[in-house]
Each structure stands twice: as structure tokens, then as C-alpha cells.
Design an enzyme around this catalytic site. Structure first.
Site, PDB file in Angstrom:
ATOM      1  N   HIS A 191       0.870  -1.185   0.000  1.00 18.77           N
ATOM      2  CA  HIS A 191       0.000   0.000   0.000  1.00 18.77           C
ATOM      3  C   HIS A 191       0.907   1.235   0.000  1.00 18.77           C
ATOM      4  O   HIS A 191       1.967   1.223   0.637  1.00 18.77           O
ATOM      5  CB  HIS A 191      -0.840   0.072   1.293  1.00 18.77           C
ATOM      6  CG  HIS A 191      -2.105  -0.719   1.285  1.00 18.77           C
ATOM      7  ND1 HIS A 191      -2.550  -1.415   2.386  1.00 18.77           N
ATOM      8  CD2 HIS A 191      -3.044  -0.907   0.326  1.00 18.77           C
ATOM      9  CE1 HIS A 191      -3.702  -2.002   2.107  1.00 18.77           C
ATOM     10  NE2 HIS A 191      -4.028  -1.716   0.867  1.00 18.77           N
ATOM     11  N   CYS A 198      -2.134   2.970   9.159  1.00 19.41           N
ATOM     12  CA  CYS A 198      -3.176   2.037   8.700  1.00 19.41           C
ATOM     13  C   CYS A 198      -4.322   1.938   9.685  1.00 19.41           C
ATOM     14  O   CYS A 198      -5.450   1.621   9.313  1.00 19.41           O
ATOM     15  CB  CYS A 198      -2.633   0.622   8.542  1.00 19.41           C
ATOM     16  SG  CYS A 198      -1.228   0.434   7.503  1.00 19.41           S
TER      17      CYS A 198
HETATM   18  N1  ARG Z   1      -3.746  -7.155   6.808  1.00 18.26           N
HETATM   19  C1  ARG Z   1      -4.143  -5.964   6.123  1.00 18.26           C
HETATM   20  C2  ARG Z   1      -4.114  -6.222   4.624  1.00 18.26           C
HETATM   21  O1  ARG Z   1      -3.257  -6.910   4.162  1.00 18.26           O
HETATM   22  C3  ARG Z   1      -3.274  -4.815   6.487  1.00 18.26           C
HETATM   23  C4  ARG Z   1      -3.757  -3.495   5.937  1.00 18.26           C
HETATM   24  C5  ARG Z   1      -2.812  -2.374   6.177  1.00 18.26           C
HETATM   25  N2  ARG Z   1      -3.376  -1.149   5.768  1.00 18.26           N
HETATM   26  C6  ARG Z   1      -2.736  -0.120   5.186  1.00 18.26           C
HETATM   27  N3  ARG Z   1      -3.395   0.975   4.991  1.00 18.26           N
HETATM   28  N4  ARG Z   1      -1.506  -0.236   4.746  1.00 18.26           N
HETATM   29  O2  ARG Z   1      -4.942  -5.768   3.876  1.00 18.26           O
END
Ligand code: ARG
Length: 279
Positions: free
Chosen positions: A168, A262
Site C-alpha cells: 500500500h 493504517c
Molecule cells: N492485513 C491488512 C491487509 O493486508 C493490512 C492493511 C494495512 N493497511 C494499510 N493501509 N496499509 O490488507
């Protein structure tokens, strides 16, 4: 939405957080997480933000949606508009109705993306000044960003993410103020790096050994940066620029591929977040 001048952030308690599936290289169902520790770490982040004067809006946690805690992925807030996420993986798709319900209850106007396009909200779309920096490949599709740019009438700068550990945009890029940001160059291709260098005059580069502590995944509240511990060099660089830092232990969330940023969504808009911090 309210008259409050306080920064406003959406969070969701970690009651049902855990590793129930694997959708990024950090997650291991076998290793799992420690619920007591994750709960304590989440509470410490919550308290830190409250102490910094943030008004926290809390969502109801839901059993069976372990990643609902990562509210950055709810969608994109822009003034009174809310664009709900379209999660790439089925295991997270059940979160969208919950986030939509929350946004509706707060009076946001919901703007739906065209069917079939993936988009993971503020996790992949971050304003730095007027431009929307948008990460694509692992989770969001480049077409969704283009659509959003046209719909909102904002300039979108699409950047391809190339390292699956930094899947992300908010794991490798953190706007601090217009023209000021933190980034980890290794997560971007040459083109993405050149756009960042070109558009952001004051850049703090994060080293690989600190980036893996999700150091770029920071919450900016005014001139304070809240981040996971383990980044002494970044902390010193931020302090040199006049920022204060609060380092927390968010290790249980790293096991799911997430950290401070996050776990939050700016409700007064990501664009508001970094304009205000310029003050
Ligand atoms: N376990 C989540 C996923 O893989 C973590 C999300 C992290 N969020 C972020 N905004 N980077 O989707």
C-alpha cells in the site's frame, strides 16, 4: 461536518483483530498474533492521539473481520464525499458495507467507483498539497485512481509499487505538509521516484532497515509524527525539520502488514491533514 477545529480520526478497536488469512508477505496464520498485546498496543495509539488533541470516532469491531481495525482502508474522504474501498481480496470485501454504513451515518455523500475496479482507500491515495499521490499494482488499480481524479477534479499522480512488502502507498510514503514528505525509495520504480523527487522539494528518505518497521506508516497530527518504534535515523531527521515524534510499539500490527497510519483514517480529509500540519 462539525464545527470542531480538532483533527478527527476514525479508528476501530482491535477486539477481533488477528491473522485469519494471508494476503501480504507479513501475515502468517501459523504465527498469529497475541490478542492481549494487540489490544494494549491499539489502546496506547488511541490514547496518544487523544492526548495530542485528536477527536476519535470509533467504529464497532466485527467478529470475522480481523482487518476492520485498519480504517485507512475504509475509503477516501474528500470534503463531504466518501469513496468506499473495493478490496482486492474477498476476505476483506465484507468490510465495505460496514465502512459505508459508518460514512452514511456521519452524513457523507457516498460516491461509488465503477464496478470491477479495485481501490483500497487512504491506504493507496494520499494528498500531499493539492495532488493526490496514488499507489497501484498490489491492491488498487490504476484506472480507479484516474476515475477518482476526474470525479473529484484533482490532479492524480499514479505510482507503481514494486516491492510486495510495501503493498500500500501508506507503507512507503507519508506526506507531512505541502511539499514535505517521508518516503522509502526502494518501494517505487524509477518513474515513481522521479515524480516524488520532482513534486516534493523537502523529502526525508527512509533507509531499508527502518522502512521494514513500517516507519513511513505514520500519523501526522500538527507537528507531531506518531510512528512505530525502530527508526532512530528517521526520528532524528524529523526532529531536525522541526517535528516532534512519538514512537510506539505496534509490533502486533506489523504481523498483519500494518502500523500507526493504517489504524487511522482522517475524517476531516487526508488533504486537511497535511494542510493543517503546515500551520
Ligand atoms: N492485513 C491488512 C491487509 O493486508 C493490512 C492493511 C494495512 N493497511 C494499510 N493501509 N496499509 O490488507
Amino acid at each position: 461536518m462539525t464545527d470542531s477545529q480538532k483533527p478527527r480520526i476514525l479508528m476501530c478497536p482491535a477486539d477481533y483483530f488477528g491473522i485469519e488469512y494471508e494476503i501480504n508477505p507479513w501475515m502468517s496464520v501459523q504465527k498469529g498474533t497475541d490478542p492481549e498485546r494487540s489490544s494494549a498496543q491499539w489502546k496506547a495509539l488511541h490514547q496518544t492521539l487523544v492526548d495530542l488533541g485528536v477527536e476519535i470516532d470509533l467504529m464497532e469491531p466485527v467478529k470475522g473481520l480481523p482487518d476492520l481495525v485498519f480504517t485507512a482502508n475504509a475509503g477516501l474522504v474528500y470534503h463531504d464525499l466518501f469513496i468506499p474501498s473495493r478490496f482486492r481480496y474477498k476476505v476483506r470485501q465484507g468490510e465495505t458495507p460496514r465502512f459505508e454504513e459508518w460514512a452514511r451515518s456521519r452524513g457523507f455523500r457516498i460516491v461509488e467507483l465503477p464496478a470491477g475496479e479495485n481501490f483500497e482507500g487512504a491506504g493507496d491515495a494520499l494528498f500531499c498539497g493539492d495532488a493526490l499521490f496514488a499507489g497501484y499494482r498490489f491492491r488498487s488499480d490504476v484506472q480507479s485512481h484516474q476515475w477518482i481524479g476526474e470525479r473529484l477534479g484533482v490532479e492524480v499522480l499514479p505510482m507503481e509499487l514494486i516491492d510486495p512488502r510495501f503493498y500500500h502507498l501508506d507503507t512507503c510514503f507519508c506526506p507531512l505538509a505541502p511539499g514535505v514528505a517521508v518516503y522509502y525509495p526502494g518501494a517505487f520504480d524509477e518513474y515513481g521516484r522521479s515524480v516524488i523527487l520532482d513534486r516534493i522539494p523537502t523529502l526525508i528518505e527512509v533507509r531499508a532497515e527502518e522502512a521494514v518497521f513500517f516507519s513511513c506508516n505514520a500519523v501526522v497530527v500538527g507537528s507531531t509524527v506518531v510512528l512505530n518504534q525502530g527508526a532512530p535515523k528517521l526520528t532524528a531527521d524529523l526532529e531536525r525539520l522541526g517535528y516532534q515524534t512519538r514512537a510506539l510499539d505496534l509490533s502486533e500490527f506489523i504481523k498483519s502488514g500494518g502500523s500507526a497510519k493504517c489504524l487511522t483514517l482522517r475524517i476531516d480529509g487526508e488533504e486537511a491533514a497535511n494542510w493543517k500540519s503546515a500551520a
